[in-house]
Design a protein around this motif. Structure first.
Motif, short mmCIF file in Angstrom:
data_model
loop_
_atom_site.label_atom_id
_atom_site.label_comp_id
_atom_site.label_asym_id
_atom_site.label_seq_id
_atom_site.Cartn_x
_atom_site.Cartn_y
_atom_site.Cartn_z
N GLN A 44 0.83 -1.23 0.06
CA GLN A 44 0.13 0.08 0.09
C GLN A 44 0.95 1.41 0.01
OE1 GLN A 44 -3.47 -0.74 0.46
NE2 GLN A 44 -2.73 -2.70 0.41
N THR A 45 2.05 1.11 0.27
CA THR A 45 3.04 2.36 -0.08
C THR A 45 3.19 3.00 -0.98
OG1 THR A 45 4.91 1.09 -0.65
CG2 THR A 45 4.56 1.03 1.69
N SER A 46 3.28 4.51 -0.99
CA SER A 46 3.45 5.22 -2.26
C SER A 46 4.70 4.82 -3.23
CB SER A 46 3.43 6.59 -2.33
OG SER A 46 4.66 6.86 -1.14
N ARG A 47 5.36 4.25 -2.49
CA ARG A 47 6.68 3.75 -3.35
C ARG A 47 6.17 2.41 -4.33
NH1 ARG A 47 11.15 0.01 -1.34
NH2 ARG A 47 12.89 -0.03 -2.82
N TYR A 48 5.45 1.54 -3.46
CA TYR A 48 5.10 0.60 -4.42
C TYR A 48 3.67 0.56 -5.34
CZ TYR A 48 3.64 -4.12 -6.01
OH TYR A 48 3.71 -5.51 -6.77
N THR A 49 2.80 1.61 -4.90
CA THR A 49 1.89 1.98 -5.72
C THR A 49 2.24 2.70 -7.06
OG1 THR A 49 0.62 2.05 -3.65
CG2 THR A 49 -0.22 3.23 -5.88
N ALA A 50 3.38 3.18 -7.12
CA ALA A 50 4.07 3.99 -8.15
C ALA A 50 4.33 2.56 -9.15
CB ALA A 50 5.19 4.66 -8.04
N VAL A 51 4.85 1.55 -8.51
CA VAL A 51 5.17 0.33 -9.36
C VAL A 51 3.83 -0.53 -9.87
CG1 VAL A 51 6.28 -1.91 -9.42
CG2 VAL A 51 7.23 0.06 -8.03
N ASN A 52 2.99 -0.64 -8.90
CA ASN A 52 1.88 -1.46 -9.40
C ASN A 52 0.53 -0.65 -8.67
OD1 ASN A 52 -0.47 -3.23 -9.77
ND2 ASN A 52 0.42 -4.83 -8.94
N PRO A 53 -0.29 0.19 -9.21
CA PRO A 53 -1.22 1.11 -8.80
C PRO A 53 -2.43 0.09 -8.38
CG PRO A 53 -0.73 1.80 -11.00
CD PRO A 53 0.04 0.50 -10.76
N ARG A 54 -2.34 -1.21 -8.69
CA ARG A 54 -3.37 -2.20 -8.28
C ARG A 54 -3.00 -2.56 -6.72
NH1 ARG A 54 -2.91 -5.27 -13.40
NH2 ARG A 54 -4.00 -3.85 -14.82
N GLN A 55 -1.82 -2.36 -6.48
CA GLN A 55 -1.28 -2.81 -4.82
C GLN A 55 -1.31 -4.41 -4.72
OE1 GLN A 55 -3.67 -0.08 -2.59
NE2 GLN A 55 -2.31 1.42 -2.62
N LYS A 56 -0.71 -5.10 -5.69
CA LYS A 56 -0.98 -6.62 -5.79
C LYS A 56 0.46 -6.92 -6.13
CE LYS A 56 -5.39 -7.70 -5.48
NZ LYS A 56 -5.87 -8.78 -4.71
N ILE A 57 0.97 -7.91 -5.28
CA ILE A 57 2.13 -8.92 -5.86
C ILE A 57 1.76 -10.03 -6.61
CG2 ILE A 57 3.69 -7.69 -4.20
CD1 ILE A 57 3.10 -10.10 -2.22
N PRO A 58 2.91 -10.36 -7.39
CA PRO A 58 4.00 -9.87 -7.83
C PRO A 58 3.98 -8.59 -8.83
CG PRO A 58 3.62 -11.70 -9.17
CD PRO A 58 2.46 -11.72 -8.25
N ALA A 59 5.14 -8.12 -8.95
CA ALA A 59 5.33 -7.06 -10.01
C ALA A 59 6.74 -7.33 -10.40
CB ALA A 59 4.88 -5.58 -9.64
N LEU A 60 7.01 -7.26 -11.65
CA LEU A 60 8.40 -7.19 -12.28
C LEU A 60 8.58 -5.99 -12.66
CD1 LEU A 60 11.07 -9.06 -12.93
CD2 LEU A 60 9.70 -9.19 -15.10
N GLN A 61 10.08 -5.31 -12.43
CA GLN A 61 10.72 -4.32 -13.19
C GLN A 61 11.59 -4.90 -13.97
OE1 GLN A 61 11.03 -1.69 -9.58
NE2 GLN A 61 9.89 -0.16 -11.04
N ASP A 62 11.81 -4.49 -15.11
CA ASP A 62 12.62 -5.19 -16.18
C ASP A 62 13.33 -3.84 -16.85
OD1 ASP A 62 14.62 -6.92 -17.39
OD2 ASP A 62 13.22 -7.62 -18.78
N GLY A 63 14.36 -3.50 -16.51
CA GLY A 63 14.86 -2.01 -16.89
C GLY A 63 13.62 -1.17 -16.84
N ASP A 64 13.33 -0.69 -17.86
CA ASP A 64 12.24 0.65 -17.79
C ASP A 64 10.84 -0.07 -18.22
OD1 ASP A 64 12.33 -0.21 -20.62
OD2 ASP A 64 12.89 2.01 -21.08
N PHE A 65 10.83 -1.58 -17.89
CA PHE A 65 9.64 -1.98 -18.33
C PHE A 65 8.88 -2.71 -17.15
CE2 PHE A 65 6.88 -5.66 -19.92
CZ PHE A 65 6.17 -5.08 -20.68
N THR A 66 7.53 -2.54 -16.83
CA THR A 66 7.19 -2.87 -15.60
C THR A 66 5.93 -3.90 -15.86
OG1 THR A 66 7.88 -1.11 -14.32
CG2 THR A 66 5.93 -2.28 -13.48
N ILE A 67 5.84 -5.03 -15.44
CA ILE A 67 4.73 -5.99 -15.75
C ILE A 67 4.29 -6.56 -14.37
CG2 ILE A 67 6.19 -7.71 -16.47
CD1 ILE A 67 3.21 -7.53 -18.39
#
Ligand SMILES: N[C@@H](CCC(=O)N[C@@H](CS)C(=O)NCC(=O)O)C(=O)O
Length: 217
Positions: A44-67
């Protein structure tokens, strides 16, 4: 990409996060992990919400690509880094169609509408409420749906697509693991399939990597 700092997987401990760890290990990819946990506030943190706005894990950041989405992460990694011999997703149209058919079935019918109902109302009633009728229906539904997988495996195939191991096998294995945690009965054929899948070195490595302690020095 060889610098592990450029490939970051967020999330540990769950049946969904292990899918991403497993795919990274099957493909022999180096990465680091931000071992955040569900229901800890860390999604729920703003740091993670910036990665995944759905606030769910997992999320992968591969360079400049997030999935995000565990099944999509497997497919992305295989399409990007898979080679002959370790690809997790078929590339021919009919092979890919059959793969998609299994994956959508597993993700929708075994995971979302069966096991996740048990997770919500048996595992987390304090969050999602008690729902005995839904739990009973989901249990019956899982048994009916997984029976069709058992019947397919009865023809002696090694993996869902035949001889080639794929991401569909990873999704199924994690659902079978999950079912065992809820003490749902599985046929000998399904248990033998699970034994084959969990004997893979990448599965054992992913089990380790799916634990937060592994990443905490
Ligand atoms: N369909 C998603 C489901 C992801 C999901 O629901 N993740 C749960 C943990 S398994 C989560 O992050 N919940 C948020 C939280 O509990 O903080 C996937 O397969 O990746």
């Amino acid at each position: 990409m060889s610098d592990t700092a450029d490939r970051v997987l967020w999330g540990c401990t769950t049946a969904r996060t292990i899918r991403a760890h497993w795919a990274l290990h099957e493909l022999g990819l180096r990465y680091r992990c931000e071992p955040i946990l569900p229901r800890s506030g860390e999604t729920q943190t703003s740091r993670y919400t910036a990665v995944n706005p759905r606030q769910k894990i997992p999320a992968l950041q591969d360079g400049d690509f997030t999935i995000t989405e565990s099944a999509a992460i497997i497919n992305y990694l295989s399409a990007t880094y898979g080679r002959d011999g370790n690809r997790l997703v078929p590339t021919d149209p009919r092979g890919r169609a059959r793969y998609d058919e299994w994956c959508f079935f597993i993700v929708c019918e075994l995971d979302a509408t069966s096991l996740y109902i048990l997770r919500r109302h048996v595992g987390l009633p304090q969050v999602y409420g008690e729902a005995p009728t839904a739990v009973e229906a989901a249990t019956t539904y899982f048994q009916k749906q997984v029976q069709t997988v058992a019947a397919a495996l009865d023809d002696g195939r090694r993996w869902l697509l035949g001889e080639a191991f794929s991401g569909a096998d990873m999704l199924l294995t994690t659902c079978l693991d999950w079912a065992l945690r809820y003490e749902l009965p599985l046929t000998n054929g399904l248990l033998a399939f699970r034994d084959r899948a969990t004997a893979r070195p990448a599965y054992a490595a992913a089990q380790q990597a799916n634990r937060p302690e592994y990443w905490k020095i």
